[in-house]
Motif scaffolding. Structure first.
Motif, PDB file in Angstrom:
ATOM      1  N   ASP A   1      27.374  45.225  26.448  1.00 18.40           N
ATOM      2  CA  ASP A   1      28.196  46.350  26.544  1.00 18.40           C
ATOM      3  C   ASP A   1      28.607  47.270  25.400  1.00 18.40           C
ATOM      4  O   ASP A   1      28.794  48.306  25.405  1.00 18.40           O
ATOM      5  N   LYS A   2      28.535  46.650  24.176  1.00 17.20           N
ATOM      6  CA  LYS A   2      28.788  47.510  22.921  1.00 17.20           C
ATOM      7  C   LYS A   2      27.968  48.532  22.880  1.00 17.20           C
ATOM      8  O   LYS A   2      28.401  49.721  22.382  1.00 17.20           O
ATOM      9  N   ILE A   3      26.852  48.253  22.962  1.00  8.54           N
ATOM     10  CA  ILE A   3      25.730  49.540  22.769  1.00  8.54           C
ATOM     11  C   ILE A   3      25.790  50.672  23.661  1.00  8.54           C
ATOM     12  O   ILE A   3      25.486  51.646  23.408  1.00  8.54           O
ATOM     13  N   LYS A   4      26.651  50.359  24.703  1.00  8.96           N
ATOM     14  CA  LYS A   4      26.828  51.303  25.837  1.00  8.96           C
ATOM     15  C   LYS A   4      27.728  52.478  25.018  1.00  8.96           C
ATOM     16  O   LYS A   4      27.966  53.637  25.611  1.00  8.96           O
ATOM     17  N   SER A   5      28.676  52.017  24.242  1.00 10.12           N
ATOM     18  CA  SER A   5      29.700  52.785  23.772  1.00 10.12           C
ATOM     19  C   SER A   5      29.597  53.719  22.518  1.00 10.12           C
ATOM     20  O   SER A   5      30.323  54.569  22.316  1.00 10.12           O
ATOM     21  N   PHE A   6      28.445  53.470  22.088  1.00 16.37           N
ATOM     22  CA  PHE A   6      27.797  54.197  21.004  1.00 16.37           C
ATOM     23  C   PHE A   6      27.469  55.748  21.276  1.00 16.37           C
ATOM     24  O   PHE A   6      27.163  56.047  22.383  1.00 16.37           O
ATOM     25  N   SER A   7      27.987  56.545  20.296  1.00 16.46           N
ATOM     26  CA  SER A   7      27.727  58.070  20.727  1.00 16.46           C
ATOM     27  C   SER A   7      26.348  58.204  20.563  1.00 16.46           C
ATOM     28  O   SER A   7      25.418  57.643  20.188  1.00 16.46           O
ATOM     29  N   ILE A   8      25.865  59.436  21.178  1.00 14.31           N
ATOM     30  CA  ILE A   8      24.319  60.008  21.239  1.00 14.31           C
ATOM     31  C   ILE A   8      23.983  59.959  19.611  1.00 14.31           C
ATOM     32  O   ILE A   8      22.934  59.665  19.415  1.00 14.31           O
ATOM     33  N   GLU A   9      24.961  60.585  18.815  1.00 14.10           N
ATOM     34  CA  GLU A   9      24.316  60.638  17.522  1.00 14.10           C
ATOM     35  C   GLU A   9      24.183  59.239  16.951  1.00 14.10           C
ATOM     36  O   GLU A   9      23.094  59.256  15.987  1.00 14.10           O
ATOM     37  N   GLU A  10      24.981  58.247  17.137  1.00  8.02           N
ATOM     38  CA  GLU A  10      24.948  56.999  16.519  1.00  8.02           C
ATOM     39  C   GLU A  10      23.678  56.275  17.153  1.00  8.02           C
ATOM     40  O   GLU A  10      22.985  55.424  16.579  1.00  8.02           O
ATOM     41  N   LYS A  11      23.307  56.744  18.534  1.00  3.95           N
ATOM     42  CA  LYS A  11      21.799  56.114  19.098  1.00  3.95           C
ATOM     43  C   LYS A  11      20.799  56.680  18.344  1.00  3.95           C
ATOM     44  O   LYS A  11      19.782  56.150  18.363  1.00  3.95           O
ATOM     45  N   GLN A  12      21.002  58.019  18.172  1.00  8.08           N
ATOM     46  CA  GLN A  12      19.744  58.710  17.301  1.00  8.08           C
ATOM     47  C   GLN A  12      19.508  58.195  15.965  1.00  8.08           C
ATOM     48  O   GLN A  12      18.525  58.140  15.551  1.00  8.08           O
ATOM     49  N   GLN A  13      20.711  57.817  15.406  1.00  9.73           N
ATOM     50  CA  GLN A  13      20.634  57.599  14.037  1.00  9.73           C
ATOM     51  C   GLN A  13      20.328  55.977  13.700  1.00  9.73           C
ATOM     52  O   GLN A  13      20.170  55.510  12.626  1.00  9.73           O
ATOM     53  N   GLY A  14      20.490  55.210  14.784  1.00  6.21           N
ATOM     54  CA  GLY A  14      20.478  53.885  14.680  1.00  6.21           C
ATOM     55  C   GLY A  14      21.700  53.135  13.992  1.00  6.21           C
ATOM     56  O   GLY A  14      22.645  53.732  13.873  1.00  6.21           O
ATOM     57  N   CYS A  15      21.455  51.771  13.765  1.00 12.57           N
ATOM     58  CA  CYS A  15      22.613  51.033  12.992  1.00 12.57           C
ATOM     59  C   CYS A  15      22.545  51.237  11.660  1.00 12.57           C
ATOM     60  O   CYS A  15      21.422  51.302  10.859  1.00 12.57           O
ATOM     61  N   PRO A  16      23.715  51.652  10.874  1.00 10.21           N
ATOM     62  CA  PRO A  16      23.660  51.882   9.418  1.00 10.21           C
ATOM     63  C   PRO A  16      23.273  50.752   8.759  1.00 10.21           C
ATOM     64  O   PRO A  16      22.569  50.900   7.757  1.00 10.21           O
ATOM     65  N   MET A  17      23.596  49.374   9.027  1.00  4.55           N
ATOM     66  CA  MET A  17      23.272  48.390   8.403  1.00  4.55           C
ATOM     67  C   MET A  17      21.653  48.025   8.517  1.00  4.55           C
ATOM     68  O   MET A  17      21.057  48.074   7.369  1.00  4.55           O
ATOM     69  N   ASN A  18      21.187  48.344   9.553  1.00  3.77           N
ATOM     70  CA  ASN A  18      19.852  48.026   9.804  1.00  3.77           C
ATOM     71  C   ASN A  18      19.018  49.209   9.128  1.00  3.77           C
ATOM     72  O   ASN A  18      18.089  48.667   8.433  1.00  3.77           O
ATOM     73  N   ASN A  19      19.486  50.275   9.159  1.00  2.00           N
ATOM     74  CA  ASN A  19      18.996  51.270   8.287  1.00  2.00           C
ATOM     75  C   ASN A  19      18.536  51.158   6.757  1.00  2.00           C
ATOM     76  O   ASN A  19      17.818  51.092   6.392  1.00  2.00           O
TER      77      ASN A  19
END
Length: 200
Positions: free
Chosen positions: A93-111
């Motif tokens: 469910d958490k992944i659904k709560s991310f904004s469009i910008e966050e989805k496009q930029q990915g996970c800050p830690m993973n990046n």
């Protein structure tokens, strides 16, 4: 006292804006000049608080990134909700709560893991520390689920924890190359099936 507060405020401004720039543009392409332009501060202000970009990068990981991962992904795992439900809330469910910008930029830690995780031991150690804390929280949740008889006792808690985190981080990275959530929906369906399989 006032000067000390002003100094701390300046340090936080540099830290916050650097985190945003690293997330948006990447660590390597974000120069000190770009950070100073964004903060409207002088280079003197930067070097008063940080020796170099390396030290700033480490501060961003240890302070901003660690706080984000703890608040978003780790802390909720220690609530008293049913273990299976918590796994679904966190990894589905958490992944659904991310904004469009966050989805496009990915996970800050993973990046940062992908960009600088192998470049210097100091970064690797700091990023690994966050990952280990997250993994431990998932393992403890699974162990609780086993005791409460909601999760199968035969499964390896560490293996499941690594799998769930890897799947979540993986889809955050993969989503960056798509312009819609279809791939996320497929991930959610597949992971939902997996979580149902480990139920007792």
């Amino acid at each position: 006292m006032l000067q000390k507060l002003k100094s701390e405020s300046t340090k936080q401004l540099i830290l916050n804006e650097s985190y945003k720039l690293f997330y948006k543009n990447g660590f390597k392409t974000t120069s000190i000049d770009k950070i100073m332009k964004e903060t409207k501060l002088t280079k003197g202000a930067f070097y008063h608080h940080y020796k170099n970009k390396r030290e700033l990068g480490l501060a961003v990981i240890k302070l901003k990134l660690q706080e984000r991962v703890y608040d978003l992904m780790i802390s909720p795992l220690y609530t008293s909700i049913d273990a299976i439900e918590l796994l679904k809330l966190t990894f589905l469910d958490k992944i659904k709560s991310f904004s469009i910008e966050e989805k496009q930029q990915g996970c800050p830690m993973n990046n940062l893991i992908n960009e600088i995780g192998d470049s210097e031991k100091v970064y690797q150690t700091a990023l690994k520390s966050i990952m280990e804390e997250w993994k431990l929280a998932v393992v403890q949740l699974i162990e609780r689920g086993k005791k409460e008889k909601t999760i199968q006792t035969s499964i390896s808690s560490k293996s499941v924890a690594v799998y769930l985190i890897s799947a979540f981080e993986g889809i955050r990275g993969i989503r960056k190359i798509y312009d819609n959530d279809e791939v996320v929906d497929q991930y959610r369906l597949g992971l939902s099936m997996y979580i149902n399989q480990i139920k007792a």
